[in-house]
Design an enzyme around this catalytic site. Structure first.
Site, PDB file in Angstrom:
ATOM      1  N   HIS A 198       0.854  -1.190   0.000  1.00  0.00           N
ATOM      2  CA  HIS A 198       0.000   0.000   0.000  1.00  0.00           C
ATOM      3  C   HIS A 198       0.890   1.241   0.000  1.00  0.00           C
ATOM      4  CE1 HIS A 198      -2.840   3.064   1.341  1.00  0.00           C
ATOM      5  NE2 HIS A 198      -3.803   2.248   0.943  1.00  0.00           N
TER       6      HIS A 198
ATOM      7  N   GLU B 288      -3.768   2.381  -7.179  1.00  0.00           N
ATOM      8  CA  GLU B 288      -4.221   3.439  -6.282  1.00  0.00           C
ATOM      9  C   GLU B 288      -3.318   4.656  -6.461  1.00  0.00           C
ATOM     10  OE1 GLU B 288      -3.722   2.331  -2.165  1.00  0.00           O
ATOM     11  OE2 GLU B 288      -1.592   2.040  -2.511  1.00  0.00           O
TER      12      GLU B 288
ATOM     13  N   GLY C 261      -7.553   9.401  -0.012  1.00  0.00           N
ATOM     14  CA  GLY C 261      -7.947  10.190   1.140  1.00  0.00           C
ATOM     15  C   GLY C 261      -7.961  11.691   0.903  1.00  0.00           C
TER      16      GLY C 261
ATOM     17  N   SER D 277     -10.178   7.256  -3.169  1.00  0.00           N
ATOM     18  CA  SER D 277     -11.396   8.020  -2.894  1.00  0.00           C
ATOM     19  C   SER D 277     -12.615   7.455  -3.629  1.00  0.00           C
ATOM     20  CB  SER D 277     -11.193   9.504  -3.247  1.00  0.00           C
ATOM     21  OG  SER D 277     -10.200  10.088  -2.423  1.00  0.00           O
TER      22      SER D 277
ATOM     23  N   GLY E  67     -11.257   2.781   0.663  1.00  0.00           N
ATOM     24  CA  GLY E  67     -10.633   3.300   1.872  1.00  0.00           C
ATOM     25  C   GLY E  67     -11.650   3.836   2.848  1.00  0.00           C
ATOM     26  N   GLY E  68     -11.715   5.163   2.973  1.00  0.00           N
ATOM     27  CA  GLY E  68     -12.568   5.794   3.969  1.00  0.00           C
ATOM     28  C   GLY E  68     -14.032   5.412   3.872  1.00  0.00           C
TER      29      GLY E  68
END
Length: 232
Positions: free
Chosen positions: A83, A154, A160, A196, A217-218
């Site tokens: 990552h 990514e 993010g 995102s 992710g988030g």
């Protein structure tokens, strides 16, 4: 690095209750301390689980490391390798990431190998060169290994930040990765997009021919949002 026992219980119970057993494969990669909790809450459900990193060492005096055998003890299926935050904050090299993928495979885990460029590298026109460099030692593992690997593109500048690569930008990179995989005889390897991803943009991204899913992710911290992405 998110979560608590209480927060995890609410999130994972919601995912377990509402995740169907359809064509979408859904998994969560959680911080090491919560693997036992995750196993207990998701065992027997349509949601699989894994870890965010893996050691290349089997056992020994490697304080702070977590081995493949330890992950297997908690029923992990997946493990992230390379990552962007591990690369940037912990100095992980392309070769180390490939070795982590090899270690995972040897233990029967599926590595999700992450690649991606920084904003400076994109603005400098080096995106595809960076991806090629990062993938080189992973592709060198060979077709038999690659068949059991998941790749994730990514772009670092979109993680993010609220910024997302356009579907066309993402497809350009995914398409280049697919060409490399085709050349090795493994076109079926799944390539996820991460950066995102949310319900509002997932459909556009998934419509691209070489985007097979998302590394979320988030948005994965909110059950409703994560499930909406999975339903697309």
């Amino acid at each position: 690095m998110h979560g608590s026992l209480a927060e995890n219980t609410a999130l994972l119970q919601a995912l377990r209750a509402r995740a169907g057993a359809g064509t979408c494969q859904m998994g969560v990669c959680v911080p090491f301390p919560y693997l036992a909790q995750t196993q207990a809450l998701l065992d027997g459900s349509a949601v699989s689980w894994g870890a965010q990193d893996i050691s290349v060492y089997e056992k020994g005096a490697y304080t702070g490391e977590v081995s493949a055998a330890m992950l297997k003890d908690f029923g992990c299926r997946w493990v992230l390798a390379g990552h962007s935050e591990r690369r940037a904050m912990h100095g992980e090299t392309d070769e180390l990431v490939a070795e982590k993928a090899r270690t995972a495979l040897a233990a029967g885990l599926t590595p999700v190998v992450c690649v991606g460029e920084t904003l400076g590298e994109r603005e400098g026109g080096n995106t595809l060169g960076v991806i090629e460099r990062q993938l080189e030692p992973v592709l060198a593992l060979g077709a038999k290994s690659l068949m059991h690997i998941v790749l994730a593109y990514e772009p670092v500048w979109a993680i993010g930040t609220g910024r997302t690569a356009t579907p066309e930008q993402a497809q350009e990179v995914h398409g280049a990765i697919r060409v490399a995989l085709d050349g090795l005889g493994v076109p079926q390897v799944r390539i996820l997009y991460g950066g995102s991803v949310k319900a509002a943009n997932a459909a556009e991204l998934f419509a691209m021919p070489d985007i097979d899913g998302a590394l979320v992710g988030g948005a994965s911290l909110v059950a409703d949002e994560f499930l909406r992405i999975a339903a697309i």
